[in-house]
Write a protein that holds these residues in place. Structure first.
Motif, PDB file in Angstrom:
ATOM      1  N   GLY A   1      42.247  36.660  45.047  1.00  0.00           N
ATOM      2  CA  GLY A   1      42.978  36.679  46.016  1.00  0.00           C
ATOM      3  C   GLY A   1      44.448  36.941  45.968  1.00  0.00           C
ATOM      4  N   SER A   2      45.173  36.735  44.995  1.00  0.00           N
ATOM      5  CA  SER A   2      46.127  36.112  44.850  1.00  0.00           C
ATOM      6  C   SER A   2      46.930  35.641  43.491  1.00  0.00           C
ATOM      7  CB  SER A   2      46.839  35.597  45.930  1.00  0.00           C
ATOM      8  OG  SER A   2      48.247  35.050  45.965  1.00  0.00           O
ATOM      9  N   MET A   3      48.062  36.420  43.013  1.00  0.00           N
ATOM     10  CA  MET A   3      48.604  35.926  41.569  1.00  0.00           C
ATOM     11  C   MET A   3      49.573  34.524  42.278  1.00  0.00           C
ATOM     12  SD  MET A   3      46.605  37.073  39.397  1.00  0.00           S
ATOM     13  CE  MET A   3      48.360  37.255  38.293  1.00  0.00           C
ATOM     14  N   VAL A   4      49.985  34.314  43.331  1.00  0.00           N
ATOM     15  CA  VAL A   4      51.254  33.465  43.423  1.00  0.00           C
ATOM     16  C   VAL A   4      50.551  32.286  42.946  1.00  0.00           C
ATOM     17  CG1 VAL A   4      52.162  32.047  45.466  1.00  0.00           C
ATOM     18  CG2 VAL A   4      51.979  35.120  45.504  1.00  0.00           C
TER      19      VAL A   4
ATOM     20  N   PRO B   1      52.343  34.318  49.615  1.00  0.00           N
ATOM     21  CA  PRO B   1      51.607  35.481  49.722  1.00  0.00           C
ATOM     22  C   PRO B   1      51.776  36.884  50.073  1.00  0.00           C
ATOM     23  CG  PRO B   1      50.221  33.838  49.998  1.00  0.00           C
ATOM     24  CD  PRO B   1      51.399  33.561  51.223  1.00  0.00           C
ATOM     25  N   GLY B   2      51.509  37.914  49.657  1.00  0.00           N
ATOM     26  CA  GLY B   2      51.817  39.066  49.624  1.00  0.00           C
ATOM     27  C   GLY B   2      51.236  39.626  51.366  1.00  0.00           C
ATOM     28  N   ASP B   3      51.129  40.493  51.480  1.00  0.00           N
ATOM     29  CA  ASP B   3      50.708  41.203  53.046  1.00  0.00           C
ATOM     30  C   ASP B   3      49.037  41.812  52.944  1.00  0.00           C
ATOM     31  OD1 ASP B   3      52.814  40.591  54.280  1.00  0.00           O
ATOM     32  OD2 ASP B   3      53.878  42.904  54.518  1.00  0.00           O
ATOM     33  N   TYR B   4      48.822  41.676  51.537  1.00  0.00           N
ATOM     34  CA  TYR B   4      47.701  42.330  51.033  1.00  0.00           C
ATOM     35  C   TYR B   4      46.591  41.667  50.406  1.00  0.00           C
ATOM     36  CZ  TYR B   4      49.441  46.976  51.821  1.00  0.00           C
ATOM     37  OH  TYR B   4      50.159  48.542  52.099  1.00  0.00           O
ATOM     38  N   ASP B   5      47.853  40.463  50.484  1.00  0.00           N
ATOM     39  CA  ASP B   5      46.801  39.212  49.213  1.00  0.00           C
ATOM     40  C   ASP B   5      46.316  38.344  50.417  1.00  0.00           C
ATOM     41  OD1 ASP B   5      48.017  39.365  47.231  1.00  0.00           O
ATOM     42  OD2 ASP B   5      49.376  37.920  46.637  1.00  0.00           O
TER      43      ASP B   5
ATOM     44  N   LEU C   1      38.206  26.203  45.037  1.00  0.00           N
ATOM     45  CA  LEU C   1      39.403  26.426  45.657  1.00  0.00           C
ATOM     46  C   LEU C   1      40.307  26.975  45.130  1.00  0.00           C
ATOM     47  CD1 LEU C   1      39.511  23.964  48.883  1.00  0.00           C
ATOM     48  CD2 LEU C   1      38.096  25.134  48.824  1.00  0.00           C
ATOM     49  N   ARG C   2      40.838  26.660  44.119  1.00  0.00           N
ATOM     50  CA  ARG C   2      41.899  27.269  43.631  1.00  0.00           C
ATOM     51  C   ARG C   2      41.616  28.256  42.787  1.00  0.00           C
ATOM     52  NH1 ARG C   2      45.152  24.138  38.442  1.00  0.00           N
ATOM     53  NH2 ARG C   2      42.923  23.899  37.447  1.00  0.00           N
ATOM     54  N   ARG C   3      40.346  28.758  41.930  1.00  0.00           N
ATOM     55  CA  ARG C   3      39.702  29.471  41.701  1.00  0.00           C
ATOM     56  C   ARG C   3      39.213  29.734  42.896  1.00  0.00           C
ATOM     57  NH1 ARG C   3      36.790  25.868  38.244  1.00  0.00           N
ATOM     58  NH2 ARG C   3      34.815  25.194  39.759  1.00  0.00           N
TER      59      ARG C   3
END
Length: 368
Positions: free
Chosen positions: A237-240, A264-268, A230-232
């Motif tokens: 989808g996100s760099m956070v 996370p960002g709005d787009y993430d 799941l981490r991968r």
């Protein structure tokens, strides 16, 4: 990596000249190597005749086992995600040759590797087992491996069900032993008035023995499981940075709960939702994301996202030295018959994902 095989490989026997009538025995097939021709496979019960032409080289015959082959494998010097060293892991792996197409894969291997294809199978098996076991430990913490068990982690998502391009099929996997690291010893506390570390015990003034702190983890000691797969997906989808992540599937529903260092960002979020939905197939997937720093805030955030104002959180207590997490609600969660997205039940994917994320052995939902 080592195995308990008494020979270099247990899949084939000795190659011999076919100079007499031979009947193929049960549990085996016989690979015939006619001079200048493609190898042929003979099956149990068949009678194979030698070549009587004195001007032609005799064919060669290689017996191949088709039964279960149990092997004990030892993988040494592993390292976990939290940089703990594991001396070795002992596994029992049972494999078997794929029997589709009347063992057509055996003929193909014989054509490619000759009568040494048994060694090829063993090398492929050893290399894959070792790489996947090392990867499983490298992507999980000791606490997660102990909690979920090494066998469950390997069986679920690491050790493949087939090897050597599908020629060998895994029939069994057992973890026999894990040499877990010894608990780190706590250094003795020096009395504040000590003047020399070489004073004898008789000269040293009596000091009270330091008491062991048995309190539950504090708000700054949030401990969470981290599912490597799941981490991968999260990273796609996100760099956070994600601090903990776990998921569960129950029936047609799936839930992923993630705790990260910041929102996370709005787009993430749409990308993450799509990635986890793709992972779980056609199931309805609920994604819970929190930047909580303690268990109470985490449970509160989880409840807000999985329940549509049906119940309210009263309190969260970590009890029995962190063994029990008691979650107090103002009313019970839904019954299994009433449960639906936005109205979770105790045996639904929302609660199961939360259980897998948290380190507590027991999670108790109570009401006033």
């Amino acid at each position: 990596m080592t195995t308990d095989a008494s020979v270099d490989q247990p899949f084939t026997g000795q190659t011999r000249e076919l100079n007499r009538l031979v009947r193929v025995q049960p549990g085996t097939v016989l690979v015939i190597f006619p001079p200048g021709e493609r190898p042929k496979v003979r099956h149990p019960g068949e009678t194979v005749l030698p070549t009587w032409n004195p001007f032609q080289y005799a064919s060669l015959a290689l017996p191949v086992t088709t039964g279960l082959v149990p092997l004990t494998m030892v993988v040494s010097d592993l390292t976990t995600l939290d940089n703990q060293s594991i001396a070795q892991v002992t596994l029992k792996v049972t494999v078997q040759l794929l029997d589709t197409g009347d063992f057509a894969a055996v003929a193909d291997l014989a054509a490619e590797f000759g009568d040494t294809f048994g060694a090829y199978l063993m090398q492929e098996l050893q290399a894959k087992i070792e790489s996947t076991v090392r990867g499983a430990f490298r992507m999980n913490r000791v606490a997660d491996l102990r909690r979920h068990t090494v066998a469950a982690v390997l069986e679920e998502r690491w050790v493949p069900t087939s090897f050597a391009n599908g020629t060998l099929v895994r029939r069994g996997l057992t973890v026999v032993d894990v040499a877990w690291p010894e608990p780190t010893a706590v250094a003795p506390i020096e009395p504040s008035g000590a003047t020399s570390s070489h004073r004898s015990s008789s000269d040293r003034p009596a000091q009270p023995r330091p008491t062991t702190d048995h309190r539950s983890p504090s708000a700054t000691q949030l401990e969470l499981s981290l599912d490597a797969r799941l981490r991968r997906v999260w990273w796609s989808g996100s760099m956070v940075p994600v601090l903990g992540i776990a998921g569960a599937m129950v029936g047609a529903e799936a839930t992923v709960v993630a705790v990260c260092s910041g929102p996370p960002g709005d787009y993430d979020l749409p990308r993450l939702q799509g990635a986890f939905s793709e992972l779980y197939g056609q199931r309805t997937t609920c994604l819970v994301v929190s930047d909580a720093e303690d268990y109470e805030t985490l449970v509160s955030s989880w409840l807000e996202q999985v329940d549509e104002d049906n119940v309210n959180l009263r309190s969260v207590e970590s009890l029995r030295d962190g063994d029990l997490l008691r979650i107090r609600l103002d009313r019970p969660l839904a019954s299994p018959e009433q449960a639906h997205p936005g109205r979770p039940s105790l045996n639904g994917s929302e609660v199961e994902a939360l259980r897998r994320l948290l380190p507590h052995r027991h999670i108790e939902f109570t009401t006033d």
